[in-house]
Scaffold this motif. Structure first.
Motif, PDB file in Angstrom:
ATOM      1  N   GLU A   7       0.738  -1.064   0.120  1.00 36.88           N
ATOM      2  CA  GLU A   7       0.095  -0.072  -0.069  1.00 36.88           C
ATOM      3  C   GLU A   7       0.890   1.180  -0.044  1.00 36.88           C
ATOM      4  O   GLU A   7       0.631   2.131  -0.667  1.00 36.88           O
ATOM      5  CB  GLU A   7      -0.860  -0.124   1.232  1.00 36.88           C
ATOM      6  CG  GLU A   7      -1.993   1.123   1.063  1.00 36.88           C
ATOM      7  CD  GLU A   7      -2.759   1.142   2.545  1.00 36.88           C
ATOM      8  OE1 GLU A   7      -3.254   2.105   2.737  1.00 36.88           O
ATOM      9  OE2 GLU A   7      -3.151   0.029   2.815  1.00 36.88           O
ATOM     10  N   GLU A  10       2.101   1.541  -3.341  1.00 33.20           N
ATOM     11  CA  GLU A  10       1.161   2.125  -4.392  1.00 33.20           C
ATOM     12  C   GLU A  10       0.988   3.700  -4.224  1.00 33.20           C
ATOM     13  O   GLU A  10       0.799   4.228  -5.295  1.00 33.20           O
ATOM     14  CB  GLU A  10       0.123   1.120  -4.305  1.00 33.20           C
ATOM     15  CG  GLU A  10      -0.025  -0.300  -4.881  1.00 33.20           C
ATOM     16  CD  GLU A  10      -1.040  -1.087  -4.366  1.00 33.20           C
ATOM     17  OE1 GLU A  10      -2.150  -0.700  -3.831  1.00 33.20           O
ATOM     18  OE2 GLU A  10      -0.794  -2.384  -4.596  1.00 33.20           O
ATOM     19  N   ASN A  11       0.846   3.905  -2.830  1.00 29.70           N
ATOM     20  CA  ASN A  11       0.675   5.414  -2.682  1.00 29.70           C
ATOM     21  C   ASN A  11       1.930   6.407  -3.395  1.00 29.70           C
ATOM     22  O   ASN A  11       1.639   7.352  -4.005  1.00 29.70           O
ATOM     23  CB  ASN A  11       0.388   5.741  -1.119  1.00 29.70           C
ATOM     24  CG  ASN A  11      -0.832   5.287  -0.797  1.00 29.70           C
ATOM     25  OD1 ASN A  11      -1.837   5.114  -1.492  1.00 29.70           O
ATOM     26  ND2 ASN A  11      -0.930   4.912   0.461  1.00 29.70           N
ATOM     27  N   LEU A  13       3.587   5.472  -5.923  1.00 34.81           N
ATOM     28  CA  LEU A  13       3.559   5.473  -7.209  1.00 34.81           C
ATOM     29  C   LEU A  13       2.375   6.581  -7.820  1.00 34.81           C
ATOM     30  O   LEU A  13       2.670   7.033  -8.728  1.00 34.81           O
ATOM     31  CB  LEU A  13       3.544   4.085  -7.824  1.00 34.81           C
ATOM     32  CG  LEU A  13       4.661   3.071  -7.792  1.00 34.81           C
ATOM     33  CD1 LEU A  13       4.369   1.553  -8.032  1.00 34.81           C
ATOM     34  CD2 LEU A  13       5.663   3.650  -8.556  1.00 34.81           C
ATOM     35  N   LYS A  14       1.404   6.408  -7.240  1.00 33.56           N
ATOM     36  CA  LYS A  14       0.246   7.239  -7.610  1.00 33.56           C
ATOM     37  C   LYS A  14       0.793   8.592  -7.366  1.00 33.56           C
ATOM     38  O   LYS A  14       0.160   9.628  -8.448  1.00 33.56           O
ATOM     39  CB  LYS A  14      -0.665   7.353  -6.481  1.00 33.56           C
ATOM     40  CG  LYS A  14      -1.847   6.126  -6.755  1.00 33.56           C
ATOM     41  CD  LYS A  14      -2.995   6.154  -5.747  1.00 33.56           C
ATOM     42  CE  LYS A  14      -3.622   4.835  -5.711  1.00 33.56           C
ATOM     43  NZ  LYS A  14      -4.476   4.500  -4.597  1.00 33.56           N
ATOM     44  N   GLN A  15       1.787   9.200  -6.709  1.00 35.58           N
ATOM     45  CA  GLN A  15       1.960  10.422  -6.492  1.00 35.58           C
ATOM     46  C   GLN A  15       3.364  10.994  -7.595  1.00 35.58           C
ATOM     47  O   GLN A  15       3.869  11.763  -7.648  1.00 35.58           O
ATOM     48  CB  GLN A  15       2.184  10.836  -5.164  1.00 35.58           C
ATOM     49  CG  GLN A  15       1.056  10.796  -4.046  1.00 35.58           C
ATOM     50  CD  GLN A  15       1.459  11.215  -2.769  1.00 35.58           C
ATOM     51  OE1 GLN A  15       2.533  11.378  -2.370  1.00 35.58           O
ATOM     52  NE2 GLN A  15       0.797  10.520  -2.164  1.00 35.58           N
ATOM     53  N   ASP A  17       5.885  11.536 -10.366  1.00 37.41           N
ATOM     54  CA  ASP A  17       5.882  12.151 -11.557  1.00 37.41           C
ATOM     55  C   ASP A  17       7.320  11.759 -12.329  1.00 37.41           C
ATOM     56  O   ASP A  17       8.109  12.235 -11.944  1.00 37.41           O
ATOM     57  CB  ASP A  17       5.634  13.650 -11.325  1.00 37.41           C
ATOM     58  CG  ASP A  17       5.859  14.483 -12.968  1.00 37.41           C
ATOM     59  OD1 ASP A  17       5.428  13.431 -13.838  1.00 37.41           O
ATOM     60  OD2 ASP A  17       6.046  15.320 -12.845  1.00 37.41           O
ATOM     61  N   LYS A  21       6.829   5.950 -15.801  1.00 34.94           N
ATOM     62  CA  LYS A  21       6.118   5.505 -14.885  1.00 34.94           C
ATOM     63  C   LYS A  21       5.293   4.193 -15.240  1.00 34.94           C
ATOM     64  O   LYS A  21       5.378   3.233 -14.397  1.00 34.94           O
ATOM     65  CB  LYS A  21       5.090   6.621 -14.153  1.00 34.94           C
ATOM     66  CG  LYS A  21       4.249   6.040 -13.173  1.00 34.94           C
ATOM     67  CD  LYS A  21       3.370   7.305 -12.659  1.00 34.94           C
ATOM     68  CE  LYS A  21       2.420   6.881 -11.632  1.00 34.94           C
ATOM     69  NZ  LYS A  21       1.790   8.037 -11.135  1.00 34.94           N
ATOM     70  N   GLU A  25       6.084   0.566 -13.238  1.00 27.60           N
ATOM     71  CA  GLU A  25       4.741  -0.118 -12.696  1.00 27.60           C
ATOM     72  C   GLU A  25       4.776  -1.751 -13.226  1.00 27.60           C
ATOM     73  O   GLU A  25       4.516  -2.548 -12.710  1.00 27.60           O
ATOM     74  CB  GLU A  25       3.363   0.649 -13.110  1.00 27.60           C
ATOM     75  CG  GLU A  25       3.243   1.764 -12.296  1.00 27.60           C
ATOM     76  CD  GLU A  25       2.061   2.598 -12.356  1.00 27.60           C
ATOM     77  OE1 GLU A  25       1.602   2.525 -13.721  1.00 27.60           O
ATOM     78  OE2 GLU A  25       1.637   3.273 -11.520  1.00 27.60           O
TER      79      GLU A  25
END
Length: 131
Positions: A7, A10-11, A13-15, A17, A21, A25
């Motif tokens: 988790e 994942e957080n 990677l979400k943020q 830039d 990317k 992933e």
């Protein structure tokens, strides 16, 4: 040390830039599907994969037009060992920065796809011999 957490990754990677990317992933998925004993967390401000609670594979996100995976033996001091002979079959994939530390460079999705099978074989072997 915080408990390894997908988790968290994942957080992160979400943020993130980064122009590569999607490739990162995909490499992450390849690594996580290599061995059930792998877990992940954030180390050196990038995703890192642990095996038997020791960091073994860590993303290096610095560089223009590419990213690297760093294959290493964790943070704890260990007796020096030369792992290069175990990877004769993968010399075109690996850049050795020390006898027990190598990197793999990725430049795009075609590069990731072309290295997929060899990447999994190298990581399996790395987990086996780097402990």
């Amino acid at each position: 040390m915080p408990k390894p957490s997908s988790e968290h990754v994942e957080n992160f990677l979400k943020q993130l830039d980064h122009p590569l990317k999607p490739e990162m992933e995909e490499v992450r998925k390849i690594i996580l599907n290599t061995d059930e004993g792998l877990s992940e967390h954030i180390k050196w401000n990038a995703p890192s994969f642990l095996f038997q609670n020791d960091d073994r594979v860590t993303f290096n996100l610095h560089g223009k037009g590419f990213f690297r995976l760093v294959l290493h033996r964790g943070a704890k001091s260990k007796d020096p060992v030369d792992l290069r002979p175990f990877f004769e079959h993968a010399q075109e994939l690996l850049e050795w920065s020390a006898p027990d530390r190598a990197t793999i460079r990725f430049t795009g999705m075609n590069d990731v796809e072309s290295k997929r099978d060899m990447l999994q074989a190298v990581i399996r072997k790395w987990l086996e011999v780097s402990g």
